[in-house]
Design a protein around this motif. Sequence first.
Motif, PDB file in Angstrom:
ATOM      1  N   ASN A 155      -0.820   5.240  -9.360  1.00  0.00           N
ATOM      2  CA  ASN A 155      -0.926   3.867 -10.287  1.00  0.00           C
ATOM      3  C   ASN A 155      -1.418   4.512 -11.737  1.00  0.00           C
ATOM      4  O   ASN A 155      -0.403   4.407 -12.612  1.00  0.00           O
ATOM      5  CB  ASN A 155      -1.725   3.356  -9.883  1.00  0.00           C
ATOM      6  CG  ASN A 155      -2.183   2.348  -8.592  1.00  0.00           C
ATOM      7  OD1 ASN A 155      -0.595   1.989  -7.967  1.00  0.00           O
ATOM      8  ND2 ASN A 155      -2.789   1.795  -7.960  1.00  0.00           N
ATOM      9  N   HIS A 156      -1.983   5.535 -11.412  1.00  0.00           N
ATOM     10  CA  HIS A 156      -2.298   6.068 -12.642  1.00  0.00           C
ATOM     11  C   HIS A 156      -1.323   7.156 -13.492  1.00  0.00           C
ATOM     12  O   HIS A 156      -0.713   6.802 -14.346  1.00  0.00           O
ATOM     13  CB  HIS A 156      -3.464   7.469 -12.322  1.00  0.00           C
ATOM     14  CG  HIS A 156      -3.514   8.352 -13.663  1.00  0.00           C
ATOM     15  ND1 HIS A 156      -4.370   8.141 -15.044  1.00  0.00           N
ATOM     16  CD2 HIS A 156      -3.158   9.710 -14.054  1.00  0.00           C
ATOM     17  CE1 HIS A 156      -4.321   8.908 -16.033  1.00  0.00           C
ATOM     18  NE2 HIS A 156      -4.093   9.484 -15.497  1.00  0.00           N
ATOM     19  N   LYS A 190       4.963  13.048  -1.743  1.00  0.00           N
ATOM     20  CA  LYS A 190       4.040  12.964  -1.450  1.00  0.00           C
ATOM     21  C   LYS A 190       3.824  14.285  -0.581  1.00  0.00           C
ATOM     22  O   LYS A 190       4.939  14.813   0.074  1.00  0.00           O
ATOM     23  CB  LYS A 190       4.076  12.018  -0.254  1.00  0.00           C
ATOM     24  CG  LYS A 190       3.866  10.574  -0.399  1.00  0.00           C
ATOM     25  CD  LYS A 190       3.692   9.512   0.426  1.00  0.00           C
ATOM     26  CE  LYS A 190       5.368   9.503   1.449  1.00  0.00           C
ATOM     27  NZ  LYS A 190       4.664   8.821   2.473  1.00  0.00           N
ATOM     28  N   SER A 218      -2.164   5.909   2.141  1.00  0.00           N
ATOM     29  CA  SER A 218      -3.275   5.835   3.182  1.00  0.00           C
ATOM     30  C   SER A 218      -4.271   5.831   2.214  1.00  0.00           C
ATOM     31  O   SER A 218      -5.398   5.561   2.225  1.00  0.00           O
ATOM     32  CB  SER A 218      -2.787   6.132   4.658  1.00  0.00           C
ATOM     33  OG  SER A 218      -2.918   7.234   4.042  1.00  0.00           O
ATOM     34  N   ASN A 219      -4.216   7.055   1.765  1.00  0.00           N
ATOM     35  CA  ASN A 219      -5.190   7.255   1.060  1.00  0.00           C
ATOM     36  C   ASN A 219      -5.662   7.158   0.006  1.00  0.00           C
ATOM     37  O   ASN A 219      -4.793   6.642  -1.031  1.00  0.00           O
ATOM     38  CB  ASN A 219      -5.613   8.854   1.260  1.00  0.00           C
ATOM     39  CG  ASN A 219      -6.175   9.746   0.568  1.00  0.00           C
ATOM     40  OD1 ASN A 219      -7.011   9.480  -0.807  1.00  0.00           O
ATOM     41  ND2 ASN A 219      -6.377  10.807   1.110  1.00  0.00           N
ATOM     42  N   LYS A 220      -7.440   6.456  -0.078  1.00  0.00           N
ATOM     43  CA  LYS A 220      -7.035   5.655  -1.977  1.00  0.00           C
ATOM     44  C   LYS A 220      -7.155   6.651  -2.958  1.00  0.00           C
ATOM     45  O   LYS A 220      -6.323   6.424  -3.654  1.00  0.00           O
ATOM     46  CB  LYS A 220      -8.184   4.911  -1.524  1.00  0.00           C
ATOM     47  CG  LYS A 220      -8.487   3.559  -0.999  1.00  0.00           C
ATOM     48  CD  LYS A 220     -10.502   3.528  -1.197  1.00  0.00           C
ATOM     49  CE  LYS A 220     -10.628   2.067   0.044  1.00  0.00           C
ATOM     50  NZ  LYS A 220     -12.171   1.679   0.467  1.00  0.00           N
ATOM     51  N   ARG A 221      -7.356   7.988  -2.883  1.00  0.00           N
ATOM     52  CA  ARG A 221      -7.592   8.793  -3.739  1.00  0.00           C
ATOM     53  C   ARG A 221      -5.560   9.052  -4.237  1.00  0.00           C
ATOM     54  O   ARG A 221      -4.854   9.118  -5.445  1.00  0.00           O
ATOM     55  CB  ARG A 221      -7.617  10.373  -3.365  1.00  0.00           C
ATOM     56  CG  ARG A 221      -7.874  11.185  -4.567  1.00  0.00           C
ATOM     57  CD  ARG A 221      -8.029  12.661  -4.173  1.00  0.00           C
ATOM     58  NE  ARG A 221      -6.774  13.206  -3.344  1.00  0.00           N
ATOM     59  CZ  ARG A 221      -6.857  14.102  -2.525  1.00  0.00           C
ATOM     60  NH1 ARG A 221      -7.715  14.788  -2.322  1.00  0.00           N
ATOM     61  NH2 ARG A 221      -6.071  14.648  -2.220  1.00  0.00           N
ATOM     62  N   HIS A 222      -4.599   8.953  -3.281  1.00  0.00           N
ATOM     63  CA  HIS A 222      -3.342   9.498  -3.333  1.00  0.00           C
ATOM     64  C   HIS A 222      -3.054   7.866  -4.235  1.00  0.00           C
ATOM     65  O   HIS A 222      -1.773   7.771  -5.006  1.00  0.00           O
ATOM     66  CB  HIS A 222      -1.769   9.328  -2.137  1.00  0.00           C
ATOM     67  CG  HIS A 222      -2.416  10.397  -1.467  1.00  0.00           C
ATOM     68  ND1 HIS A 222      -2.877  10.787  -0.192  1.00  0.00           N
ATOM     69  CD2 HIS A 222      -2.581  11.757  -2.007  1.00  0.00           C
ATOM     70  CE1 HIS A 222      -3.290  11.683  -0.105  1.00  0.00           C
ATOM     71  NE2 HIS A 222      -2.806  12.583  -1.004  1.00  0.00           N
ATOM     72  N   THR A 223      -3.232   6.795  -3.686  1.00  0.00           N
ATOM     73  CA  THR A 223      -2.932   5.561  -4.397  1.00  0.00           C
ATOM     74  C   THR A 223      -3.373   5.041  -5.754  1.00  0.00           C
ATOM     75  O   THR A 223      -2.698   5.323  -6.831  1.00  0.00           O
ATOM     76  CB  THR A 223      -3.931   4.298  -3.706  1.00  0.00           C
ATOM     77  OG1 THR A 223      -2.919   3.763  -2.787  1.00  0.00           O
ATOM     78  CG2 THR A 223      -3.453   3.407  -4.539  1.00  0.00           C
ATOM     79  N   LYS A 224      -4.554   6.161  -5.847  1.00  0.00           N
ATOM     80  CA  LYS A 224      -5.095   5.213  -8.030  1.00  0.00           C
ATOM     81  C   LYS A 224      -4.539   6.862  -8.511  1.00  0.00           C
ATOM     82  O   LYS A 224      -3.641   6.395  -8.916  1.00  0.00           O
ATOM     83  CB  LYS A 224      -6.444   6.694  -7.445  1.00  0.00           C
ATOM     84  CG  LYS A 224      -7.412   6.487  -9.007  1.00  0.00           C
ATOM     85  CD  LYS A 224      -8.956   7.212  -8.846  1.00  0.00           C
ATOM     86  CE  LYS A 224      -9.647   6.932  -9.836  1.00  0.00           C
ATOM     87  NZ  LYS A 224     -10.703   7.404 -10.378  1.00  0.00           N
ATOM     88  N   LYS A 246       0.665  -1.456  -0.222  1.00  0.00           N
ATOM     89  CA  LYS A 246       0.017   0.268  -0.020  1.00  0.00           C
ATOM     90  C   LYS A 246       0.738   1.628  -0.103  1.00  0.00           C
ATOM     91  O   LYS A 246       1.450   1.397   1.067  1.00  0.00           O
ATOM     92  CB  LYS A 246      -0.998  -0.009   1.061  1.00  0.00           C
ATOM     93  CG  LYS A 246      -2.092   1.213   1.638  1.00  0.00           C
ATOM     94  CD  LYS A 246      -2.609   0.591   2.385  1.00  0.00           C
ATOM     95  CE  LYS A 246      -4.179   1.759   2.264  1.00  0.00           C
ATOM     96  NZ  LYS A 246      -4.937   1.384   3.213  1.00  0.00           N
TER      97      LYS A 246
END
Length: 160
Positions: free
Chosen positions: A13-14, A31, A4-10, A1
Amino acid sequence: KLFSNKRHTKAINHLIKWHENNEEYRIRIYKTYAGLRLIFVSHDFTGQMNKAIQIMEELGADPQYVTLCKKQNCFRARLDPKFWRLGIKSGPPHRFPFSNDEEEKAQKEWLKLYQNKTRGFASCEFFAELGEDADILHHIQHLCDLHDYHSRSEFTLPIA
């Protein structure tokens, strides 16, 4: 991971997927409190260049930031944390030029408080670099060194 924030992970990945089709770019990834900061170190861009605007739009940059880059023909990056993220309830009390000595004194007191609070925080944290086969432009390396020093991105500090 990665975050911790899904928006950051998205977003990361983009970016990785985008970079697979644009491997000529070397990109430093940071970050920030609210997202990511990217510095393209292998190419020279201005804020009004069509290619820069296209890349920002493809990567989902904040539209207000893109507009600011176009208007000012530059790229801005906050080097110090926002005051409210440090627990300071109000911003600088006065703007320069000061009307009197009391305003200047109040401004200096606020600045001293702000500078003391920022010592334990960074505005961003270096995360990774993509495209390590591409060369870093010398003058951009110098800017990155200044950025990293003043934003305290190389230290393990909370981001504010």
